[in-house]
Write a protein that holds these residues in place. Structure first.
Motif, PDB file in Angstrom:
ATOM      1  N   SER A  43      -3.005  -5.826   0.831  1.00  0.00           N
ATOM      2  CA  SER A  43      -2.163  -6.543  -0.055  1.00  0.00           C
ATOM      3  C   SER A  43      -2.960  -7.867  -0.535  1.00  0.00           C
ATOM      4  CB  SER A  43      -0.919  -7.242   0.644  1.00  0.00           C
ATOM      5  OG  SER A  43       0.092  -7.669  -0.230  1.00  0.00           O
ATOM      6  N   ARG A  48       0.190  -8.151  -4.792  1.00  0.00           N
ATOM      7  CA  ARG A  48       1.497  -8.171  -3.926  1.00  0.00           C
ATOM      8  C   ARG A  48       2.428  -7.634  -4.612  1.00  0.00           C
ATOM      9  NH1 ARG A  48       0.056 -12.861  -1.811  1.00  0.00           N
ATOM     10  NH2 ARG A  48      -1.385 -11.677  -0.303  1.00  0.00           N
ATOM     11  N   PHE A  51       2.425  -3.865  -5.562  1.00  0.00           N
ATOM     12  CA  PHE A  51       2.235  -3.000  -4.523  1.00  0.00           C
ATOM     13  C   PHE A  51       2.438  -3.716  -3.204  1.00  0.00           C
ATOM     14  CE2 PHE A  51      -1.330  -1.181  -7.418  1.00  0.00           C
ATOM     15  CZ  PHE A  51      -0.644  -0.199  -7.978  1.00  0.00           C
ATOM     16  N   PRO A  52       3.813  -3.797  -2.790  1.00  0.00           N
ATOM     17  CA  PRO A  52       3.894  -4.881  -1.802  1.00  0.00           C
ATOM     18  C   PRO A  52       3.689  -4.207  -0.435  1.00  0.00           C
ATOM     19  CG  PRO A  52       5.841  -3.834  -2.645  1.00  0.00           C
ATOM     20  CD  PRO A  52       4.812  -3.429  -3.694  1.00  0.00           C
ATOM     21  N   ARG A  53       3.399  -3.022  -0.125  1.00  0.00           N
ATOM     22  CA  ARG A  53       2.892  -2.152   1.047  1.00  0.00           C
ATOM     23  C   ARG A  53       1.308  -2.154   1.181  1.00  0.00           C
ATOM     24  NH1 ARG A  53       4.826   2.596   1.032  1.00  0.00           N
ATOM     25  NH2 ARG A  53       5.706   2.454  -1.115  1.00  0.00           N
ATOM     26  N   GLY A  54       0.853  -2.591   0.271  1.00  0.00           N
ATOM     27  CA  GLY A  54      -0.655  -2.464   0.245  1.00  0.00           C
ATOM     28  C   GLY A  54      -1.007  -1.440  -0.930  1.00  0.00           C
ATOM     29  N   GLU A  55      -2.239  -1.976  -1.503  1.00  0.00           N
ATOM     30  CA  GLU A  55      -3.005  -0.994  -2.394  1.00  0.00           C
ATOM     31  C   GLU A  55      -3.154   0.526  -2.016  1.00  0.00           C
ATOM     32  OE1 GLU A  55      -5.201  -4.937  -4.103  1.00  0.00           O
ATOM     33  OE2 GLU A  55      -6.140  -3.407  -3.138  1.00  0.00           O
ATOM     34  N   VAL A  57      -2.127   2.076   0.535  1.00  0.00           N
ATOM     35  CA  VAL A  57      -0.791   3.053   0.803  1.00  0.00           C
ATOM     36  C   VAL A  57      -0.067   3.539  -0.389  1.00  0.00           C
ATOM     37  CG1 VAL A  57       1.599   2.548   1.687  1.00  0.00           C
ATOM     38  CG2 VAL A  57      -0.210   1.734   3.005  1.00  0.00           C
ATOM     39  N   HIS A  58      -0.064   2.576  -1.404  1.00  0.00           N
ATOM     40  CA  HIS A  58       0.666   3.162  -2.770  1.00  0.00           C
ATOM     41  C   HIS A  58      -0.311   4.353  -3.422  1.00  0.00           C
ATOM     42  CE1 HIS A  58       4.273   0.310  -3.155  1.00  0.00           C
ATOM     43  NE2 HIS A  58       3.356  -0.328  -2.524  1.00  0.00           N
ATOM     44  N   GLU A  61       0.079   7.275  -1.718  1.00  0.00           N
ATOM     45  CA  GLU A  61       1.447   8.137  -2.211  1.00  0.00           C
ATOM     46  C   GLU A  61       1.284   8.779  -3.460  1.00  0.00           C
ATOM     47  OE1 GLU A  61       4.155   5.368   0.516  1.00  0.00           O
ATOM     48  OE2 GLU A  61       4.041   5.074  -1.694  1.00  0.00           O
ATOM     49  N   PRO A  77      -5.970   0.403   5.193  1.00  0.00           N
ATOM     50  CA  PRO A  77      -5.081  -0.708   4.436  1.00  0.00           C
ATOM     51  C   PRO A  77      -5.266  -2.165   4.639  1.00  0.00           C
ATOM     52  CG  PRO A  77      -4.315   0.268   6.656  1.00  0.00           C
ATOM     53  CD  PRO A  77      -5.776   0.822   6.397  1.00  0.00           C
TER      54      PRO A  77
END
Length: 198
Positions: A43, A48, A51-55, A57-58, A61, A77
């Motif tokens: 992040s 931020r 992608f609040p959970r980190g780049e 991670v997003h 997904e 991450p």
């Protein structure tokens, strides 16, 4: 950098604010260019909000949603800069026993030169190939949420290409005078939000 994407030992997808990186990774994977990709990025101030959970991670997904198998994806991450992207991805691949002789660096189009120069400094044992989604500049710029912010980020990236070799973070690259002049004009016009600070 106009390097054609080609088969490599592994891919590293550098974090950032652009999900087009993931689209390119999925396309290159389907073309059989690599067996494994590391999505790397934590992040940062620039991402931020999106992608609040980190780049990474997003990005992972999104890759799964695009049909990539989870077995082909590694998640890193923690990285908050390009040097860490390279270092942490290298370490993950080594720990997993992946022999890497060449690596496909997938990133935002305007980040290719910095990604290449950083990899050559931090991971000199591998041959880096840089790639991004195929998109015209005007189309890419229009797709950004904030055009002024986008220009400022490109100015900041150019500043890093010029300055990071002096700081030991990247190998030096030739920067044409026309690029330097454009950089100065844009900085003078106020596109300075992402410049390096002393």
């Amino acid at each position: 950098m106009h390097q054609p994407a080609r088969p490599v030992s592994a891919a590293v997808a550098l974090g950032g604010c652009d999900l087009g990186v993931v689209s390119a990774v999925a396309e290159f994977y389907r073309a059989g260019l690599f067996p494994t990709v590391v999505f790397t990025g934590g992040s940062t101030a620039a991402t931020r909000g999106r992608f609040p959970r980190g780049e990474a991670v997003h990005f992972r997904e999104e890759a799964l949603a695009l049909g990539m198998p989870k077995e082909a994806i590694m998640l890193e991450p923690r990285a908050t800069n390009t040097g860490q992207n390279i270092d942490f991805a290298r370490d993950m691949l080594e720990d997993a026993g992946v022999e890497v002789r060449s690596v496909l660096l997938v990133c935002m189009p305007y980040m290719q030169r910095r990604a290449y120069a950083t990899c050559r400094r931090r991971w000199p044992q591998v041959e880096p190939v840089c790639a991004s989604q195929t998109v015209a500049f005007d189309e890419y710029a229009k797709a950004r949420d904030d055009e002024a912010e986008f220009i400022a980020m490109m100015v900041g990236d150019t500043h890093r290409v010029m300055e990071y070799p002096h700081r030991g973070f990247a190998i030096p690259q030739e920067v044409p005078e026309q690029v330097r002049e454009s950089f100065e004009r844009l900085r003078e016009r106020g596109y300075d939000a992402w410049l390096l600070r002393d």
